[in-house]
Write a protein that holds these residues in place. Structure first.
Motif, PDB file in Angstrom:
ATOM      1  N   ALA A 108     -17.529  -8.820  -5.822  1.00  0.00           N
ATOM      2  CA  ALA A 108     -16.318  -8.043  -5.506  1.00  0.00           C
ATOM      3  C   ALA A 108     -15.408  -8.788  -4.544  1.00  0.00           C
ATOM      4  O   ALA A 108     -14.214  -8.522  -4.493  1.00  0.00           O
ATOM      5  CB  ALA A 108     -16.705  -6.689  -4.918  1.00  0.00           C
ATOM      6  N   VAL A 109     -15.970  -9.728  -3.742  1.00  0.00           N
ATOM      7  CA  VAL A 109     -15.139 -10.402  -2.744  1.00  0.00           C
ATOM      8  C   VAL A 109     -14.748 -11.810  -3.169  1.00  0.00           C
ATOM      9  O   VAL A 109     -14.096 -12.513  -2.416  1.00  0.00           O
ATOM     10  CB  VAL A 109     -15.873 -10.455  -1.386  1.00  0.00           C
ATOM     11  CG1 VAL A 109     -16.163  -9.062  -0.878  1.00  0.00           C
ATOM     12  CG2 VAL A 109     -17.165 -11.259  -1.478  1.00  0.00           C
ATOM     13  N   ILE A 110     -15.186 -12.240  -4.347  1.00  0.00           N
ATOM     14  CA  ILE A 110     -14.814 -13.574  -4.816  1.00  0.00           C
ATOM     15  C   ILE A 110     -13.394 -13.535  -5.374  1.00  0.00           C
ATOM     16  O   ILE A 110     -13.058 -12.684  -6.192  1.00  0.00           O
ATOM     17  CB  ILE A 110     -15.804 -14.071  -5.885  1.00  0.00           C
ATOM     18  CG1 ILE A 110     -17.209 -14.208  -5.272  1.00  0.00           C
ATOM     19  CG2 ILE A 110     -15.350 -15.406  -6.463  1.00  0.00           C
ATOM     20  CD1 ILE A 110     -18.270 -14.601  -6.268  1.00  0.00           C
ATOM     21  N   GLY A 111     -12.557 -14.464  -4.920  1.00  0.00           N
ATOM     22  CA  GLY A 111     -11.178 -14.494  -5.385  1.00  0.00           C
ATOM     23  C   GLY A 111     -11.078 -14.884  -6.850  1.00  0.00           C
ATOM     24  O   GLY A 111     -11.917 -15.621  -7.375  1.00  0.00           O
ATOM     25  N   LYS A 112     -10.064 -14.360  -7.506  1.00  0.00           N
ATOM     26  CA  LYS A 112      -9.830 -14.681  -8.919  1.00  0.00           C
ATOM     27  C   LYS A 112      -8.367 -15.074  -9.088  1.00  0.00           C
ATOM     28  O   LYS A 112      -7.517 -14.657  -8.303  1.00  0.00           O
ATOM     29  CB  LYS A 112     -10.155 -13.468  -9.802  1.00  0.00           C
ATOM     30  CG  LYS A 112     -11.629 -13.075  -9.804  1.00  0.00           C
ATOM     31  CD  LYS A 112     -11.868 -11.874 -10.709  1.00  0.00           C
ATOM     32  CE  LYS A 112     -13.352 -11.538 -10.793  1.00  0.00           C
ATOM     33  NZ  LYS A 112     -13.914 -11.138  -9.508  1.00  0.00           N
ATOM     34  N   PRO A 113      -8.056 -15.860 -10.106  1.00  0.00           N
ATOM     35  CA  PRO A 113      -6.660 -16.252 -10.317  1.00  0.00           C
ATOM     36  C   PRO A 113      -5.769 -15.031 -10.579  1.00  0.00           C
ATOM     37  O   PRO A 113      -6.183 -14.092 -11.271  1.00  0.00           O
ATOM     38  CB  PRO A 113      -6.723 -17.167 -11.554  1.00  0.00           C
ATOM     39  CG  PRO A 113      -8.143 -17.621 -11.617  1.00  0.00           C
ATOM     40  CD  PRO A 113      -8.959 -16.503 -11.074  1.00  0.00           C
ATOM     41  N   HIS A 114      -4.573 -15.045 -10.022  1.00  0.00           N
ATOM     42  CA  HIS A 114      -3.581 -14.006 -10.295  1.00  0.00           C
ATOM     43  C   HIS A 114      -3.265 -14.040 -11.794  1.00  0.00           C
ATOM     44  O   HIS A 114      -3.286 -15.104 -12.414  1.00  0.00           O
ATOM     45  CB  HIS A 114      -2.320 -14.296  -9.477  1.00  0.00           C
ATOM     46  CG  HIS A 114      -1.317 -13.200  -9.484  1.00  0.00           C
ATOM     47  ND1 HIS A 114      -0.471 -12.981 -10.538  1.00  0.00           N
ATOM     48  CD2 HIS A 114      -1.021 -12.244  -8.562  1.00  0.00           C
ATOM     49  CE1 HIS A 114       0.321 -11.946 -10.264  1.00  0.00           C
ATOM     50  NE2 HIS A 114       0.001 -11.483  -9.064  1.00  0.00           N
ATOM     51  N   PRO A 115      -3.000 -12.874 -12.416  1.00  0.00           N
ATOM     52  CA  PRO A 115      -2.732 -12.887 -13.860  1.00  0.00           C
ATOM     53  C   PRO A 115      -1.601 -13.819 -14.264  1.00  0.00           C
ATOM     54  O   PRO A 115      -1.669 -14.447 -15.329  1.00  0.00           O
ATOM     55  CB  PRO A 115      -2.404 -11.416 -14.166  1.00  0.00           C
ATOM     56  CG  PRO A 115      -2.228 -10.738 -12.854  1.00  0.00           C
ATOM     57  CD  PRO A 115      -3.029 -11.509 -11.870  1.00  0.00           C
ATOM     58  N   VAL A 116      -0.576 -13.950 -13.436  1.00  0.00           N
ATOM     59  CA  VAL A 116       0.519 -14.876 -13.770  1.00  0.00           C
ATOM     60  C   VAL A 116       0.016 -16.316 -13.747  1.00  0.00           C
ATOM     61  O   VAL A 116       0.343 -17.124 -14.626  1.00  0.00           O
ATOM     62  CB  VAL A 116       1.702 -14.690 -12.797  1.00  0.00           C
ATOM     63  CG1 VAL A 116       2.744 -15.786 -12.996  1.00  0.00           C
ATOM     64  CG2 VAL A 116       2.350 -13.324 -12.997  1.00  0.00           C
ATOM     65  N   THR A 117      -0.804 -16.644 -12.749  1.00  0.00           N
ATOM     66  CA  THR A 117      -1.379 -18.000 -12.668  1.00  0.00           C
ATOM     67  C   THR A 117      -2.290 -18.273 -13.855  1.00  0.00           C
ATOM     68  O   THR A 117      -2.244 -19.345 -14.466  1.00  0.00           O
ATOM     69  CB  THR A 117      -2.175 -18.156 -11.356  1.00  0.00           C
ATOM     70  OG1 THR A 117      -1.311 -17.916 -10.248  1.00  0.00           O
ATOM     71  CG2 THR A 117      -2.768 -19.550 -11.251  1.00  0.00           C
ATOM     72  N   ARG A 118      -3.116 -17.295 -14.192  1.00  0.00           N
ATOM     73  CA  ARG A 118      -4.069 -17.488 -15.291  1.00  0.00           C
ATOM     74  C   ARG A 118      -3.341 -17.716 -16.615  1.00  0.00           C
ATOM     75  O   ARG A 118      -3.700 -18.619 -17.383  1.00  0.00           O
ATOM     76  CB  ARG A 118      -4.970 -16.247 -15.395  1.00  0.00           C
ATOM     77  CG  ARG A 118      -5.978 -16.322 -16.531  1.00  0.00           C
ATOM     78  CD  ARG A 118      -6.966 -15.163 -16.461  1.00  0.00           C
ATOM     79  NE  ARG A 118      -6.306 -13.867 -16.492  1.00  0.00           N
ATOM     80  CZ  ARG A 118      -5.885 -13.267 -17.602  1.00  0.00           C
ATOM     81  NH1 ARG A 118      -6.034 -13.868 -18.771  1.00  0.00           N
ATOM     82  NH2 ARG A 118      -5.318 -12.081 -17.562  1.00  0.00           N
ATOM     83  N   HIS A 209      12.782  -7.023 -14.452  1.00  0.00           N
ATOM     84  CA  HIS A 209      13.365  -8.213 -13.837  1.00  0.00           C
ATOM     85  C   HIS A 209      13.047  -8.224 -12.340  1.00  0.00           C
ATOM     86  O   HIS A 209      13.011  -7.176 -11.691  1.00  0.00           O
ATOM     87  CB  HIS A 209      14.888  -8.262 -14.020  1.00  0.00           C
ATOM     88  CG  HIS A 209      15.330  -8.287 -15.445  1.00  0.00           C
ATOM     89  ND1 HIS A 209      15.514  -7.143 -16.179  1.00  0.00           N
ATOM     90  CD2 HIS A 209      15.606  -9.325 -16.273  1.00  0.00           C
ATOM     91  CE1 HIS A 209      15.901  -7.465 -17.407  1.00  0.00           C
ATOM     92  NE2 HIS A 209      15.956  -8.775 -17.497  1.00  0.00           N
ATOM     93  N   THR A 210      12.837  -9.416 -11.802  1.00  0.00           N
ATOM     94  CA  THR A 210      12.657  -9.590 -10.365  1.00  0.00           C
ATOM     95  C   THR A 210      13.524 -10.761  -9.906  1.00  0.00           C
ATOM     96  O   THR A 210      13.839 -11.655 -10.695  1.00  0.00           O
ATOM     97  CB  THR A 210      11.187  -9.906 -10.014  1.00  0.00           C
ATOM     98  OG1 THR A 210      10.757 -11.053 -10.750  1.00  0.00           O
ATOM     99  CG2 THR A 210      10.277  -8.723 -10.324  1.00  0.00           C
ATOM    100  N   PHE A 341       3.261  -7.268 -10.484  1.00  0.00           N
ATOM    101  CA  PHE A 341       2.720  -8.611 -10.304  1.00  0.00           C
ATOM    102  C   PHE A 341       2.960  -9.144  -8.896  1.00  0.00           C
ATOM    103  O   PHE A 341       2.298 -10.084  -8.461  1.00  0.00           O
ATOM    104  CB  PHE A 341       3.350  -9.586 -11.309  1.00  0.00           C
ATOM    105  CG  PHE A 341       2.897  -9.376 -12.728  1.00  0.00           C
ATOM    106  CD1 PHE A 341       1.555  -9.373 -13.046  1.00  0.00           C
ATOM    107  CD2 PHE A 341       3.818  -9.192 -13.741  1.00  0.00           C
ATOM    108  CE1 PHE A 341       1.132  -9.192 -14.353  1.00  0.00           C
ATOM    109  CE2 PHE A 341       3.412  -9.004 -15.048  1.00  0.00           C
ATOM    110  CZ  PHE A 341       2.063  -9.006 -15.354  1.00  0.00           C
ATOM    111  N   PHE A 342       3.932  -8.587  -8.170  1.00  0.00           N
ATOM    112  CA  PHE A 342       4.337  -9.153  -6.886  1.00  0.00           C
ATOM    113  C   PHE A 342       4.039  -8.247  -5.696  1.00  0.00           C
ATOM    114  O   PHE A 342       4.385  -8.579  -4.567  1.00  0.00           O
ATOM    115  CB  PHE A 342       5.840  -9.465  -6.915  1.00  0.00           C
ATOM    116  CG  PHE A 342       6.229 -10.432  -7.995  1.00  0.00           C
ATOM    117  CD1 PHE A 342       6.037 -11.785  -7.830  1.00  0.00           C
ATOM    118  CD2 PHE A 342       6.762  -9.985  -9.200  1.00  0.00           C
ATOM    119  CE1 PHE A 342       6.376 -12.678  -8.831  1.00  0.00           C
ATOM    120  CE2 PHE A 342       7.107 -10.870 -10.203  1.00  0.00           C
ATOM    121  CZ  PHE A 342       6.910 -12.222 -10.017  1.00  0.00           C
ATOM    122  N   GLU A 343       3.398  -7.095  -5.924  1.00  0.00           N
ATOM    123  CA  GLU A 343       3.152  -6.156  -4.829  1.00  0.00           C
ATOM    124  C   GLU A 343       1.843  -6.427  -4.097  1.00  0.00           C
ATOM    125  O   GLU A 343       1.564  -5.815  -3.072  1.00  0.00           O
ATOM    126  CB  GLU A 343       3.158  -4.719  -5.368  1.00  0.00           C
ATOM    127  CG  GLU A 343       4.556  -4.272  -5.800  1.00  0.00           C
ATOM    128  CD  GLU A 343       4.562  -2.882  -6.409  1.00  0.00           C
ATOM    129  OE1 GLU A 343       3.465  -2.355  -6.690  1.00  0.00           O
ATOM    130  OE2 GLU A 343       5.653  -2.328  -6.600  1.00  0.00           O
TER     131      GLU A 343
END
Length: 352
Positions: A108-118, A209-210, A341-343
């Motif tokens: 649960a504490v292992i970081g994972k790539p952000h969906p945009v990065t992946r 849009h952002t 994606f940015f919050e």
């Protein structure tokens, strides 16, 4: 006076010796304060020394300082011994067996790539497998690279589509990754197969849009490149990303830096291309009942762009395309609000 000092010293040292091995630092410091403090017996004797004749005063002062140093030295020895004893106890109670295997961290504490990065990595891998290389460029660009070299002069209406952030003078935050195309072609000659992923900026903000988002620009330049090559590369890319059964279509469009130009649509991945005729009625919000989703823009590189980089447009041809990574990510993950994606909401990010 000397006898009084010797007696005082002997009394203090005996009391300190009695504390050895059984007392704490507080008791040792209490003895020091009692004998050497401002109101202690040594201080009182020092006052009496001041009234002695000069010859006796010098001798008594020396004896008083020696007595003080011996008492103080014994106090330091006791405190150092207590400190070492405490350290030894701490080492015994807090020792670690370094031969034990490590404890695995909870998933649960292992970081994972952000969906945009992946998804950016997935897209890059597809094009790299086709022979494309990855290039990068500055996010703060000049007006020349961001617009003019791409056949978008200062009075061109296409600039209104960009809503640019200007940073002063002719510098701006790039509105697309296409300036990387110009920078690469200025330095190198064909054949070229390049993709340029990166962050871009526009004055726009709503559910789709952002002001800051990510794009991938791609281009191929060589002798004899045709629109058929463009269709083949992009169709392969979309089938690899969305599945072989995905229907792809090309529609005529306009971009200042390509001619002819096209927009590429795929069959809606939500309603399966049924649009308003989907099961349950009510239509499809994602494709607005059309059954199609606009996915990227493309076209054959305009001769004016080749002129800006000193390429012979009679000898070389090429194509270029650009796509928004967040839009692809929204379709692949089923997200209907790009702002998620940015919050940086961990509840959202943990789903991926």
């Amino acid at each position: 006076m000397r006898d009084k000092l010797l007696s005082l010293e002997s009394e203090a040292l005996e009391e300190l010796a009695a504390l050895r091995g059984s007392a704490g630092s507080e008791e040792v410091l209490a003895v020091k304060t009692r004998y050497l403090g401002r109101k202690g017996p040594l201080a009182s004797l020092m006052k009496d020394i001041a009234g002695l004749p000069e010859g006796e005063r010098r001798e008594a002062g020396r004896a008083a300082n020696e007595a003080k140093e011996r008492i103080d030295g014994e106090v330091r020895k006791l405190l150092e011994g207590l400190s070492k004893a405490r350290q030894g106890e701490k080492l015994l109670t807090e020792k670690i067996d370094v031969t034990l295997p490590g404890r695995p961290a909870p998933t649960a504490v292992i970081g994972k790539p952000h969906p945009v990065t992946r998804i950016t990595d997935e897209i890059e891998d597809i094009f790299i497998s086709l022979g494309f290389e990855v290039a990068e460029g500055p996010e703060v660009e000049t007006d020349y690279y961001n617009f003019e070299a791409l056949n978008i002069p200062k009075d061109h209406p296409a600039r209104e589509m960009q809503d640019t952030f200007y940073t002063g003078g002719d510098a701006c935050l790039r509105t697309h990754t296409s300036p990387v195309q110009i920078r690469v072609m200025e330095r190198r000659k064909p054949p070229l197969m390049v993709i340029a992923p990166g962050t871009v900026y526009r004055r726009d903000s709503d559910v789709t849009h952002t002001p800051m988002f990510h794009q991938i620009e791609g281009f191929m330049v060589d002798e004899g490149i045709t629109f058929g090559d463009l269709k083949g590369v992009l169709t392969h890319f979309l089938h690899t990303l969305f599945g072989e059964s995905t229907t792809v279509r090309f529609r005529p469009s306009f971009f200042p830096f390509t001619e002819p130009s096209a927009e590429v649509d795929i069959q809606c991945v939500i309603c399966g291309g049924k649009g308003g005729g989907g099961e349950g009625g009510g239509g499809c919000r994602v494709c607005k009942d059309t059954g199609w989703l606009e996915i990227l823009g493309c076209g054959m590189i305009h001769p004016e762009v080749f002129k800006a980089v000193d390429y012979d447009a009679e000898k070389y041809t090429g194509f270029a395309f650009g796509l928004g990574i967040e839009r692809i990510a929204m379709l692949l993950t089923g997200i209907d609000d790009i702002r998620l994606f940015f919050e940086n909401d961990l509840r959202f990010l943990k789903q991926f």
